[in-house]
Write a protein that holds these residues in place. Structure first.
Motif, PDB file in Angstrom:
ATOM      1  N   LEU A  47       0.822  -1.208   0.000  1.00  0.00           N
ATOM      2  CA  LEU A  47       0.000   0.000   0.000  1.00  0.00           C
ATOM      3  C   LEU A  47       0.857   1.260   0.000  1.00  0.00           C
ATOM      4  N   ILE A  48       1.948   1.240   0.740  1.00  0.00           N
ATOM      5  CA  ILE A  48       2.835   2.403   0.767  1.00  0.00           C
ATOM      6  C   ILE A  48       3.514   2.590  -0.588  1.00  0.00           C
ATOM      7  N   ALA A  49       3.883   1.475  -1.242  1.00  0.00           N
ATOM      8  CA  ALA A  49       4.601   1.567  -2.517  1.00  0.00           C
ATOM      9  C   ALA A  49       3.766   2.241  -3.594  1.00  0.00           C
ATOM     10  N   PHE A  50       2.453   2.084  -3.537  1.00  0.00           N
ATOM     11  CA  PHE A  50       1.588   2.644  -4.578  1.00  0.00           C
ATOM     12  C   PHE A  50       0.993   3.998  -4.184  1.00  0.00           C
ATOM     13  N   ARG A  51       1.429   4.559  -3.063  1.00  0.00           N
ATOM     14  CA  ARG A  51       0.968   5.895  -2.675  1.00  0.00           C
ATOM     15  C   ARG A  51       1.958   6.945  -3.155  1.00  0.00           C
TER      16      ARG A  51
END
Length: 291
Positions: A47-51
């Motif tokens: 989730l952090i990688a795609f934010r």
């Protein structure tokens, strides 16, 4: 000879089947939460990688994503350094795993099937090398690699990985090969097979589950290694993915989406290897459990 005839209208008695044991639902009750707990860090990093960076800076790491972007991946791999490091890790891991399994299978076959003087002492000495903490060996390994002229080369990293893993792999394969039936080897010798042919035609095929389990474990250990890479390598162009991620964290200490994207990509090769060898890995771990 007498033939058994069935009366008209009669049917053969079907074979008796053992009743299936009812599976306990408690297994799923326990394993489903544990699986979700185990996967939660991977989902969190994903989730952090795609934010976006602005979303993380404004709402924090713990907030649900309000944006979806691939900027973290493009930034992490824009310079080409991580792609090169990923290739270095794959090359080192493939060579080290192959060399380790070949050498350890030779050693295990020799120690388990030939009357070598002091073979138990040799096996224990090889295993004892894995009990030493690597921290006390950093300086000797670095100086030995420099004296041999192989410092700052991928060959040095492969040699170190093979040297420190072969003892454990030999110990595991020795226990497996020693449990193979002696009748197989006696029959092969009666057929005129030599030691090399027995190894290729009998020992290797029967040792496939154990070697597949060791291959999966060795791939994870070698691919994720950092300490030996920093010990024998100096050039950033030869760094594996773990050392490259460490440098990336220094350059993008606040850009968590970039670090998470690079970490997510770095975890893919080991996950692919495990899922490819999952069946062999489990069967290799269960070898000998019902003997």
């Amino acid at each position: 000879m007498t033939a058994t005839t069935l009366a008209p209208g009669s049917a053969a008695t079907p074979p008796l089947r053992r009743p299936r044991r009812a599976r306990s639902p408690w297994l799923h009750v326990v394993m489903v939460p544990l699986t979700l707990l185990w996967l939660s860090p991977v989902v969190y990093v994903g989730l952090i990688a795609f934010r976006s960076f602005d979303d993380i800076a404004a709402r924090g790491l713990a907030a649900l994503p309000a944006s979806f972007t691939l900027d973290g991946f493009t930034t992490a791999f824009s310079g080409g350094g991580l792609v090169r490091a990923l290739g270095n890790s794959i090359a080192v891991t493939a060579c080290a795993v192959l060399a380790s399994l070949v050498l350890s299978s030779w050693a295990a076959y020799s120690l388990s099937r030939f009357a070598i003087p002091g073979r138990k002492t040799i096996l224990l000495a090889m295993l004892a090398g894995n009990l030493l903490p690597p921290q006390i060996l950093l300086v000797p390994v670095a100086r030995i690699s420099e004296s041999l002229g192989i410092a700052d080369t991928l060959f040095a990293l492969v040699a170190v990985q093979v040297g420190f893993g072969i003892g454990f792999y030999t110990f595991v394969l020795h226990g497996f090969m020693r449990g193979l039936p002696e009748e197989l080897f006696e029959a092969a010798r009666l057929d005129g097979a030599g030691a090399g042919r027995i190894y290729l035609r009998i020992v290797l095929p029967l040792s496939r589950p154990a070697m597949a389990a060791l291959a999966a474990l060795a791939t994870t250990w070698i691919f994720n290694d950092l300490i030996w890479a920093l010990t024998v390598l100096r050039s950033e162009s030869k760094f594996p993915i773990t050392a490259a991620l460490l440098n990336l964290m220094g350059g993008y200490s606040s850009a968590w989406n970039v670090i998470a994207a690079a970490s997510l990509v770095a975890a893919i090769p080991t996950a692919v290897v495990f899922f490819l060898f999952q069946k062999q890995f489990v069967s290799g771990l269960l070898v000998g459990s019902n003997k």
